[in-house]
Design an enzyme around this catalytic site. Structure first.
Site, PDB file in Angstrom:
ATOM      1  CG  HIS A  59      -1.933  -1.235   2.049  1.00 31.19           C
ATOM      2  ND1 HIS A  59      -1.605  -2.029   2.630  1.00 31.19           N
ATOM      3  CD2 HIS A  59      -3.042  -1.107   1.246  1.00 31.19           C
ATOM      4  CE1 HIS A  59      -2.393  -2.448   2.331  1.00 31.19           C
ATOM      5  NE2 HIS A  59      -3.402  -2.378   1.823  1.00 31.19           N
ATOM      6  CG  ASP A  74       1.980  -1.053   3.861  1.00 35.84           C
ATOM      7  OD1 ASP A  74       0.929  -0.517   3.998  1.00 35.84           O
ATOM      8  OD2 ASP A  74       1.275  -1.287   2.435  1.00 35.84           O
ATOM      9  CD  GLU A 132      -7.984  -7.797  -0.775  1.00 33.76           C
ATOM     10  OE1 GLU A 132      -6.237  -6.984  -1.090  1.00 33.76           O
ATOM     11  OE2 GLU A 132      -7.876  -8.292  -0.145  1.00 33.76           O
ATOM     12  CD  GLU A 152      -7.085 -11.521   2.238  1.00 36.56           C
ATOM     13  OE1 GLU A 152      -6.632 -10.120   1.358  1.00 36.56           O
ATOM     14  OE2 GLU A 152      -6.802 -11.431   2.963  1.00 36.56           O
ATOM     15  CG  ASP A 179      -4.726  -9.971  -0.876  1.00 43.06           C
ATOM     16  OD1 ASP A 179      -3.762 -10.827  -1.687  1.00 43.06           O
ATOM     17  OD2 ASP A 179      -4.683  -9.441  -0.264  1.00 43.06           O
ATOM     18  CG  ASP A 235      -9.279 -10.074   7.482  1.00 43.24           C
ATOM     19  OD1 ASP A 235      -8.565 -11.499   7.322  1.00 43.24           O
ATOM     20  OD2 ASP A 235      -8.577  -9.310   6.591  1.00 43.24           O
ATOM     21  CG  ASP A 292      -5.084 -11.121   6.953  1.00 41.78           C
ATOM     22  OD1 ASP A 292      -6.095 -11.655   6.597  1.00 41.78           O
ATOM     23  OD2 ASP A 292      -4.985  -9.959   7.365  1.00 41.78           O
ATOM     24  CG  ASP A 315      -3.682  -9.275   2.903  1.00 45.42           C
ATOM     25  OD1 ASP A 315      -2.379  -9.556   3.989  1.00 45.42           O
ATOM     26  OD2 ASP A 315      -3.763  -9.260   2.590  1.00 45.42           O
TER      27      ASP A 315
HETATM   28  C1  XUL Z   1      -7.804  -6.791   4.855  1.00 44.09           C
HETATM   29  C2  XUL Z   1      -7.345  -7.034   2.967  1.00 44.09           C
HETATM   30  C3  XUL Z   1      -6.323  -5.695   2.275  1.00 44.09           C
HETATM   31  C4  XUL Z   1      -5.956  -5.683   0.645  1.00 44.09           C
HETATM   32  C5  XUL Z   1      -5.144  -4.564   0.478  1.00 44.09           C
HETATM   33  O1  XUL Z   1      -8.697  -6.960   4.842  1.00 44.09           O
HETATM   34  O2  XUL Z   1      -6.892  -7.536   3.147  1.00 44.09           O
HETATM   35  O3  XUL Z   1      -4.876  -5.819   3.109  1.00 44.09           O
HETATM   36  O4  XUL Z   1      -5.174  -7.169   0.623  1.00 44.09           O
HETATM   37  O5  XUL Z   1      -5.311  -3.328   0.824  1.00 44.09           O
HETATM   38 CO    CO Z   2      -6.304  -9.000   1.185  1.00 41.90          CO
END
Ligand code: XUL
Ligand code: CO
Length: 437
Positions: free
Chosen positions: A101, A104, A232, A268, A296, A307, A309, A339
C-alpha cells in the site's frame, strides 16, 4: 548497510527428508509441474504491510514485534532503511514478488504535496532495490481506510472532498506502481460500505464507487499503465457491510457499471470465510466468469471468526486452491500473495522466515497434489460423466437452444419419468482426494 538477517544466506530447497526449519521441503522453484516451473506457477509475493509494518498490536494490547532495524519513527530515512531490509528478506527467502500500500512504504506528510514527496523518496529506493535483487512488484494499492479522513469511506464517503483526496492517492499510487514496473493494481474497499443504513444512501454511494473506478480506468489509459486492475472482495470488517462483499457481488457490480472488461478479482481466503464461503467457492465463481486474477493467500481461525490473516498451512486448502487455479489456466498477471501476518506471540524476526517458508511449502504441495489429481484424471472423468445426459439426446438439444417448453413436455409425456438414478458419490470422491494428500 548492516544486514538485518546476518545468520541467513538464503532459503534453499532441501527436499522432503530435510529437518532444517530454514529450508524448503517442497518448494523447488525450478522444478517443472505441468510444463511450467513452480516459480512461474505460484508467483509468490511478500506483503509489505503485515511483514514490515505489522506491530503485533490487537484490540486488547500493544505491539510486540521485535524489529531492531526499525527506529520506530515516521521519518523518510527510516522508511528507506526499512525498504532495504525488506528486500534483503524477500531476496533471501527467494520470493519473486512483493506488494505494497502507498502508506506502508512511505509516511504521510503534513499535506498531500509533502506526502507525495515522501512517497517519491522511498519509491526511489524501492526501484534501486528491485533492480539490485530482481524482486518485482506484483501489485500496488492505496491505503484509503486508516487515516481519520476516511472515517465515512473513501470514494463512498458522504464528503466529496474525501472522494477527491482518495482519487489523488490512487492517481499517485498508480503512477508509482507504473514507474516500478508493477504487474497489477488492487482496489480493496476497506471502508467502502456502511456501519448503519440509517445514515446511508446506498445507491448514491455505489454510483460514486463506480465513478471512482471509471476515473481510475481512464487514468490508467492516460499514463499508459498496462498492469491488471483487481477488486478484492471482502464482506465486512472494518465496516458492517462492504459493497464488494464477495466474488458474485463484485462481478454483479462490475457488470452493472460496465467495468467488467477492466477488472479481475483478487480472491482472499479469510475474506471468503467471512463471507460464509470456501476459498474454492470464490475461486470457482471468479474463474467461471473469466475473472480469476490473483489470490491473497492466508487463512482464518474458525473459532475466532475475524480476519486473523494467518499463514496458510492446510494442505487441503492449498490443494483445492491450486485445483481451481490450474483449471482456469493458471496465473497470468497475478500470483500467490501472502496477505498474512505472524502471530502476536511470534515476535522475533526469524518467525517471518518460518511463516513464509511454511506458506510456500504448503502451496508447493498443493500444486503438486493438484497436478497429480489432474494427471490421474479420475476426478475430472467423474464430473464429466456426471453430466453425460447433456452431451446427447434431450440435454444436447436444450444446450443448443433447440428445445422449448412444449418440446420438453412432449418428450416427458412420452417418457413418463425423469432419470436421476446416479449417485453423487461424495464420500468416494473425498476418499479419492485423500489418496493424493
Ligand atoms: C484487508 C486486506 C487488504 C488488501 C489490500 O483485509 O486484505 O490488506 O489486501 O488493501
Ligand atoms: Co488482502
Amino acid at each position: 548497510m548492516k544486514s538485518a538477517f546476518p545468520n541467513i544466506t538464503h532459503i534453499a530447497y532441501e527436499g522432503s527428508k530435510s529437518k532444517n526449519p530454514l529450508a524448503f521441503k517442497h518448494y523447488n522453484a525450478a522444478e517443472i509441474v505441468e510444463g511450467k516451473t513452480m516459480r512461474d506457477h505460484l508467483r509468490f509475493a511478500v506483503v509489505y504491510w503485515h511483514t514490515f509494518r505489522g506491530t503485533g498490536s490487537d484490540p486488547f494490547g500493544a505491539g510486540t514485534m521485535q524489529r531492531p532495524w526499525d527506529d520506530g519513527s515516521a521519518s523518510v530515512s527510516n522508511a528507506q532503511n526499512r525498504a532495504r531490509v525488506a528486500f534483503e528478506f524477500i531476496k533471501k527467502l527467494g520470493a519473486p514478488y512483493y506488494c505494497w500500500h502507498d502508506r506502508d512504504v512511505a509516511p504521510e506528510g503534513k499535506n498531500l504535496r509533502e506526502t507525495n514527496k515522501n512517497f517519491d523518496a522511498v519509491a526511489k529506493v524501492l526501484k534501486e532495490e528491485q533492480k539490485r535483487t530482481g524482486v518485482k512488484l506484483l501489485w500496488g494499492t492505496t491505503n484509503a481506510f486508516s487515516h481519520p479522513r476516511f472515517v465515512h469511506g473513501a470514494s463512498t464517503s458522504c464528503n466529496a472532498d474525501v472522494f477527491a483526496f482518495a482519487a489523488c492517492q490512487v492517481k499517485k499510487a498508480m503512477e508509482v506502481t507504473h514507474e516500478l514496473g508493477g504487474e497489477g493494481y488492487t482496489f480493496w474497499g476497506g471502508r467502502e460500505g456502511y456501519m448503519t443504513l440509517l445514515n446511508t444512501d446506498m445507491k448514491r454511494e455505489q454510483e460514486h464507487l463506480a465513478k471512482f473506478l471509471h476515473l481510475a480506468v481512464a487514468h490508467k489509459k492516460a499514463i499508459g499503465f498496462k498492469g491488471q486492475f483487481y477488486i478484492e472482495p471482502k464482506p465486512k470488517e472494518p465496516t458492517k457491510h462492504q459493497y464488494d462483499s464477495d466474488a458474485a457481488a463484485c462481478l454483479n457490480f462490475l457488470r452493472e457499471f460496465d467495468l467488467l472488461p477492466h477488472f479481475k478479482l483478487n480472491i482472499e481466503t479469510n475474506h471468503a470465510t467471512l463471507a460464509g464461503h470456501t476459498m474454492q467457492h470464490e475461486l470457482e465463481v471468479a474463474g467461471a466468469a473469466g475473472a480469476l486474477g490473483s489470490i491473497d493467500a492466508n487463512t482464518g481461525d474458525e473459532l475466532l471468526g475475524w480476519d486473523t490473516d494467518q499463514f496458510p498451512t492446510n494442505i487441503y486448502l492449498t490443494t483445492y486452491t491450486m485445483l481451481s487455479v490450474l483449471k482456469y489456466g493458471g496465473f497470468k498477471t497475478g500470483g500467490v500473495n501472502f496477505d498474512a501476518k505472524v502471530r502476536r506471540e511470534s515476535f522475533e524476526p526469524i518467525d517471518l522466515f518460518y511463516a513464509h517458508i511454511g506458506g510456500m511449502d504448503a502451496f508447493a504441495r498443493g500444486l503438486k497434489i493438484a497436478a497429480a489429481i489432474r494427471k490421474d484424471g479420475r476426478l475430472a472423468e467423474f464430473v464429466k460423466n456426471r453430466y453425460a445426459s447433456w452431451d446427447t439426446g434431450i440435454g444436447a438439444k436444450i444446450e443448443a437452444g433447440k428445445a422449448n417448453f412444449k418440446d420438453l413436455e412432449a418428450y416427458m409425456l412420452k417418457k413418463g419419468e425423469a432419470d436421476a438414478s446416479n449417485s453423487g458419490r461424495q464420500e468416494f470422491l473425498e476418499n479419492l482426494i485423500n489418496e493424493f494428500i
